[in-house]
Scaffold this motif. Structure first.
Motif, mmCIF file in Angstrom:
data_model
loop_
_atom_site.group_PDB
_atom_site.id
_atom_site.type_symbol
_atom_site.label_atom_id
_atom_site.label_comp_id
_atom_site.label_asym_id
_atom_site.label_seq_id
_atom_site.Cartn_x
_atom_site.Cartn_y
_atom_site.Cartn_z
ATOM 1 N N PHE A 110 15.018 -57.310 15.993
ATOM 2 C CA PHE A 110 15.969 -56.779 15.006
ATOM 3 C C PHE A 110 15.621 -57.268 13.606
ATOM 4 C CE2 PHE A 110 18.560 -56.097 18.811
ATOM 5 C CZ PHE A 110 18.987 -54.802 18.578
ATOM 6 N N GLY A 111 14.335 -57.205 13.262
ATOM 7 C CA GLY A 111 13.884 -57.580 11.925
ATOM 8 C C GLY A 111 13.634 -59.061 11.736
ATOM 9 N N GLU A 112 14.017 -59.875 12.714
ATOM 10 C CA GLU A 112 13.846 -61.326 12.587
ATOM 11 C C GLU A 112 12.504 -61.754 13.183
ATOM 12 O OE1 GLU A 112 16.161 -65.332 14.102
ATOM 13 O OE2 GLU A 112 17.320 -63.622 13.382
ATOM 14 N N LYS A 113 11.730 -62.454 12.393
ATOM 15 C CA LYS A 113 10.374 -62.855 12.795
ATOM 16 C C LYS A 113 10.420 -64.142 13.617
ATOM 17 C CE LYS A 113 5.895 -63.948 10.652
ATOM 18 N NZ LYS A 113 5.185 -64.026 9.350
ATOM 19 N N LEU A 114 9.710 -64.134 14.745
ATOM 20 C CA LEU A 114 9.535 -65.341 15.536
ATOM 21 C C LEU A 114 8.227 -65.985 15.094
ATOM 22 C CD1 LEU A 114 11.651 -63.677 17.233
ATOM 23 C CD2 LEU A 114 10.752 -64.886 19.227
ATOM 24 N N ALA A 115 8.333 -66.931 14.174
ATOM 25 C CA ALA A 115 7.164 -67.435 13.450
ATOM 26 C C ALA A 115 6.101 -68.049 14.369
ATOM 27 C CB ALA A 115 7.614 -68.451 12.410
ATOM 28 N N ALA A 229 22.115 -48.076 9.102
ATOM 29 C CA ALA A 229 22.094 -49.482 8.680
ATOM 30 C C ALA A 229 23.414 -50.165 9.036
ATOM 31 C CB ALA A 229 21.826 -49.577 7.182
ATOM 32 N N SER A 230 24.518 -49.455 8.855
ATOM 33 C CA SER A 230 25.837 -50.018 9.197
ATOM 34 C C SER A 230 25.948 -50.250 10.698
ATOM 35 C CB SER A 230 26.949 -49.069 8.730
ATOM 36 O OG SER A 230 26.905 -48.896 7.324
ATOM 37 N N PHE A 231 25.428 -49.303 11.485
ATOM 38 C CA PHE A 231 25.485 -49.442 12.939
ATOM 39 C C PHE A 231 24.654 -50.634 13.412
ATOM 40 C CE2 PHE A 231 23.550 -48.411 17.096
ATOM 41 C CZ PHE A 231 24.697 -48.456 17.861
ATOM 42 N N VAL A 232 23.465 -50.803 12.839
ATOM 43 C CA VAL A 232 22.602 -51.929 13.229
ATOM 44 C C VAL A 232 23.265 -53.252 12.859
ATOM 45 C CG1 VAL A 232 20.388 -53.070 12.797
ATOM 46 C CG2 VAL A 232 20.458 -50.597 13.163
ATOM 47 N N ARG A 233 23.900 -53.313 11.686
ATOM 48 C CA ARG A 233 24.620 -54.540 11.304
ATOM 49 C C ARG A 233 25.743 -54.846 12.299
ATOM 50 N NH1 ARG A 233 23.848 -52.761 5.903
ATOM 51 N NH2 ARG A 233 25.891 -51.750 5.882
ATOM 52 N N LEU A 234 26.449 -53.816 12.713
ATOM 53 C CA LEU A 234 27.517 -53.989 13.697
ATOM 54 C C LEU A 234 26.951 -54.469 15.031
ATOM 55 C CD1 LEU A 234 30.561 -53.573 14.305
ATOM 56 C CD2 LEU A 234 29.989 -51.224 14.994
#
Length: 275
Positions: A110-115, A229-234
């Motif tokens: 979900f856009g978050e990088k696993l460094a 974008a609103s749905f993904v945030r939810l």
């Protein structure tokens, strides 16, 4: 000593949590169905089960560099047992992922990088970072003889991409069905599909299949982008996202520890004997 009343209380809390989770999932499914038609109407690339890759010119960099990507995941797979199964990361997937048949090495969630995972696949990561509105990315490792049952994705505002990396020799027997279309993985070839259409996978061979899988936002008109974008945030507020997020970080640490142990053991083996 734990009392009977304490145990009963924990059991009740657990049942209430499960009931709430089922309720949230049912509400989510109704919301998804309601959004699907609207997001489809906002699409700038049509609404077919399998998309035209010419609409996504940034994909060429993946086919140009597929061998490097393949070599990076081949190094990771030297520590195969430390790569988590899909259902370990996301318990919501336990219906379609059984045993050790489907492993996932996650780079972005979900856009978050696993460094730490990304550091082990630097070229792949650099290419993924150039994908417009990347959502998720992971290597999907499917065992011989496994069938992933029919299922559907979450949002029509997101498209899914598969890049073939390690494909059984009898490729025709390792396939993906999206609605009524059949896709065959080929090494170095890529395709894009809408995973809200029913889809399922068969690996009817005695060889493993490895692909790079990643999701990105569907190109849409302004209001489609806003609603998606609103749905993904939810979605990020729900257990559907929060639980895998916590698990991803845990398994990233586990894989890092496993590779360190393996490297240390190799160093010991390579040391000259004394005596």
């Amino acid at each position: 000593m734990v009392s009977v009343s304490d145990e009963a209380g924990k059991s009740l809390v657990s049942r209430l949590k499960q009931k709430r989770r089922r309720h949230v999932k049912q509400l989510g499914k109704r919301l998804i169905r309601g959004l699907a038609d609207f997001l489809a109407s906002q699409s700038l690339v049509g609404d077919k089960p399998v998309m035209n890759t010419a609409d996504f010119p940034f994909l060429k960099q993946f086919t140009d560099n597929w061998e490097v990507i393949r070599d990076e995941i081949a190094e990771v797979l030297k520590h195969r047992e430390a790569v988590p199964t899909f259902q370990e990361v996301s318990p919501d997937q336990k219906r379609i992922a059984k045993g050790n048949n489907w492993r996932t090495f996650i780079l972005f969630g979900f856009g978050e990088k696993l460094a730490k995972n990304c550091a082990k696949t630097p070229v792949t990561t650099r290419l993924l970072e150039q994908v417009p509105n990347l959502q998720t990315a992971w290597f999907s490792i499917l065992a011989p003889g496994y069938h992933i049952p029919a299922h559907r994705g979450v949002s029509k505002g997101i498209l899914r991409t598969h890049l073939g990396l390690i494909v059984p020799k009898d490729a025709e027997r390792c396939r993906l069905r999206v609605a009524d279309e059949i896709c065959i993985w080929r090494e170095g070839e890529i395709f894009v599909f809408d995973d809200t259409y029913e889809h399922e996978v068969w690996n009817d061979t005695d060889e493993e299949r490895v692909i790079l899988l990643f999701d990105f936002d569907r190109p849409m008109r302004f209001w489609g982008r806003v609603v998606n974008a609103s749905f993904v945030r939810l979605l990020k507020l729900t257990a559907y996202y929060q639980e895998p997020k916590k698990n991803m970080q845990s398994f990233e640490e586990r894989f890092e520890a496993a590779t360190r142990r393996a490297d240390a053991n190799l160093e010991k083996l390579s040391e000259p004997a004394h005596g």
